[in-house]
Scaffold this active site. Structure first.
Site, PDB file in Angstrom:
ATOM      1  N   TYR A  15      29.597 -32.382 100.399  1.00  0.00           N
ATOM      2  CA  TYR A  15      30.572 -32.713 101.588  1.00  0.00           C
ATOM      3  C   TYR A  15      30.133 -34.028 102.215  1.00  0.00           C
ATOM      4  CZ  TYR A  15      32.764 -28.388 102.215  1.00  0.00           C
ATOM      5  OH  TYR A  15      33.824 -26.892 101.911  1.00  0.00           O
ATOM      6  N   GLU A 163      23.381 -39.793 107.052  1.00  0.00           N
ATOM      7  CA  GLU A 163      24.820 -39.332 107.614  1.00  0.00           C
ATOM      8  C   GLU A 163      24.781 -38.934 108.526  1.00  0.00           C
ATOM      9  OE1 GLU A 163      27.201 -41.432 105.360  1.00  0.00           O
ATOM     10  OE2 GLU A 163      28.075 -40.182 107.161  1.00  0.00           O
ATOM     11  N   CYS A 274      24.335 -27.411 108.841  1.00  0.00           N
ATOM     12  CA  CYS A 274      23.577 -28.350 109.257  1.00  0.00           C
ATOM     13  C   CYS A 274      22.451 -27.781 110.365  1.00  0.00           C
ATOM     14  CB  CYS A 274      23.851 -29.722 108.991  1.00  0.00           C
ATOM     15  SG  CYS A 274      24.379 -30.147 107.495  1.00  0.00           S
ATOM     16  N   PHE A 275      23.113 -27.761 111.757  1.00  0.00           N
ATOM     17  CA  PHE A 275      22.748 -27.922 113.176  1.00  0.00           C
ATOM     18  C   PHE A 275      21.760 -26.323 112.696  1.00  0.00           C
ATOM     19  CE2 PHE A 275      26.495 -28.984 115.829  1.00  0.00           C
ATOM     20  CZ  PHE A 275      25.788 -30.364 115.919  1.00  0.00           C
TER      21      PHE A 275
END
Ligand code: NAD
Ligand code: UGA
Length: 452
Positions: A15, A163, A274-275
């Site tokens: 992604y 990113e 991710c969080f």
């Protein structure tokens, strides 16, 4: 000595690697960009008409550059590109460790370490190695050590260039980033990467820091964003208890210029790859350095999120139980405009509902139904089925649960749908996207997050 970047390799076609390299290739036609991955199926998909990642605008960018200065190659065919590269991005996954020291919290750097060994063994001349993956602070030490002890005469600079794109808006975020962060030691290496971004990003938006500030800033930024979602979700439960309205409260809070209006949307809880892993990584780092109170502070952000998912799952089950055994679940992706369902609240909530004995009809615009079904230990069985449209999912349902804020769910024709449902249909809107007054007028009993 001035360094210049003409040939880029990115390891990891996920992604982040895919969209990021596509935009670099698009904006820098004089740079050759090659993306390699150890998963040949993923590379084949990047070379096909159906890209493995759904992102608005991505197809057009890839079509413009693929075969021109953007190439997707299986790792075993990428050696020549790697040897010619002036800069190598590492954009592989850094999931939460499952075993060993720090299991359940620390980031698993084994994929990154494998990349560092591969680079050390195969790179030639001088190469700038760029951390694009999200890393724990001081991870660059590990990469440096691996590069130094395995290098066959090649030399390296290391930069941290985390990113900040969000899925669903990745192309917009990459084309017009709030900032590009480059952390490093040697100014020549930082300048070389800054020159690449400067081909389309305002110089003032390119922030230079030391390596450790860059690594930590990425984790801290995600933790602050997750904390905002947990904060508004904590307020949402109080709204329901007091007849305040969470959207009204969010509007008031967000109109304070010191706070700002973004990331104040109450929800079923945050998801995404991710969080959770990045806040866990921060908790682990705090504990590692003996900072127990900060560790507990960040852990509370995650605890709040788990509580919200459970609260919504149980409330939805209770709300539906009064009416139903058959529930239409609209939205499985962790947010709109993506096909990604990693850590999506929909998985937890569907599990609560399945355990409570409901029959679920699932719908999403982009999530792959077979891959999603594999998340459930029971596998494909009679209590879980997929519908091709929201209308098909709702037909015959006694309750409707909205878990992703796809725009189209806000435009459903509730009058027409009412005729296809059970006796006294209920709607539980976990994203506050349903046209509530239209649905109520049509005869649905509607419950919304953070509203009486
Ligand atoms: P992903 O799982 O979609 O992609 C990672 C890719 O790396 C996979 O295709 C995998 O096959 C490949 N890979 C793993 N090890 C490899 C190896 N040794 N050699 C070659 N290929 C290898 O992951 P992602 O979502 O793109 O995330 C990548 C990193 O970027 C993570 O650190 C993540 O935290 C960070 N990040 C993600 C996002 C996001 O929106 N997904 C945003 C910002 C940062
Ligand atoms: C997030 C960050 O926004 C990116 O800056 C970062 O680069 C990325 O993580 C990463 O490191 O992976 P992403 O997870 O793709 O991006 O999407 P977000 O828009 O941040 O949403 C995350 C979750 O929070 C979603 O489930 C979303 O529905 C939820 N959310 C977000 C809310 O519930 N309410 C909000 O107001 C905002």
């Amino acid at each position: 000595m001035k360094l210049a970047i003409q040939n880029i390799v990115c390891i990891g076609a996920g992604y982040v690697g895919g969209p990021t390299m596509a935009v670099i290739a698009d904006r820098c036609p004089s740079i050759q960009v090659t993306v390699i991955d150890r998963d040949p199926a993923r590379i084949a998909a990047w070379n096909s008409a159906t890209l493995p990642v759904f992102e608005p605008g991505l197809d057009a960018v890839v079509q413009r550059c693929r075969g021109r200065n953007l190439h997707f190659l299986p790792q075993d065919q990428g050696l020549a590109a790697l040897q010619a590269a002036d800069a190598i991005f590492i954009a592989v996954n850094t999931p939460t460790k499952l075993v060993g020291d720090g299991a359940g919290k620390a980031s698993d750097l084994s994929f990154v370490e494998a990349c560092a060994r591969y680079i050390a063994e195969n790179a030639a001349g001088h190469t700038i190695v760029i951390e694009k993956s999200t890393m724990p602070v001081r991870a660059a030490d590990t990469i440096k050590r691996i590069l130094k002890s395995n290098a066959q005469g090649a030399t390296f600079d290391i930069l941290s260039n985390p990113e900040f794109l969000a899925e669903g808006t990745a192309i917009r975020d990459l084309e017009k980033p709030d900032r590009v962060l480059i952390g490093g030691e040697r100014p020549e290496a930082i300048d070389a990467l800054a020159e690449v971004y400067a081909q389309w990003v305002e110089p003032a938006a390119i922030i230079r820091t030391n390596l450790w500030s860059a690594e930590l800033s990425k984790l801290a930024a995600n933790a602050f964003l997750a904390q905002r979602v947990s904060s508004i979700n904590a307020i949402s439960s109080l709204c329901e208890a007091t007849e305040a309205d969470v959207d009204q409260v969010a509007k008031v809070i967000g109109s304070d210029s010191r706070i700002g209006p973004k990331f104040l949307k109450a929800s079923v809880g945050f998801g995404g790859s991710c969080f959770k892993k990045d806040v866990l990584s921060l908790v682990y780092l705090c504990e590692f350095y003996g900072l127990d109170a900060p560790a507990a502070y960040w852990q509370a952000v995650l605890d709040m999120n788990e509580w919200q998912k459970r609260r919504v799952g149980l409330a939805a089950a209770k709300h539906a139980a009064a009416y139903a055994r058959r529930i239409a679940v609209l939205g499985l992706a962790f947010k709109k405009d993506t096909n990604d369902f990693r850590e999506t609240p929909a998985i937890d909530i569907c599990n609560y509902l399945l355990a409570a004995g409901f029959h679920l009809l699932l719908h999403d615009y982009r999530v792959d139904s077979a891959a999603f079904t594999r998340q459930f230990s029971s596998g494909p069985d009679a209590s879980l089925a997929f519908a091709k449209s929201p209308e098909e999912a709702i037909r015959g349902a006694d309750a409707v649960l909205v878990l992703t804020e796809w725009d189209a769910y806000g435009q459903l024709d509730w009058v027409a749908l009412r005729a296809t449902c059970g006796q006294a249909p209920a709607i539980f809107d976990g994203r506050n996207v349903v046209n509530r007054s239209a649905a109520e007028k049509a005869g649905f009993v509607v419950r919304c997050i953070g509203k009486a």
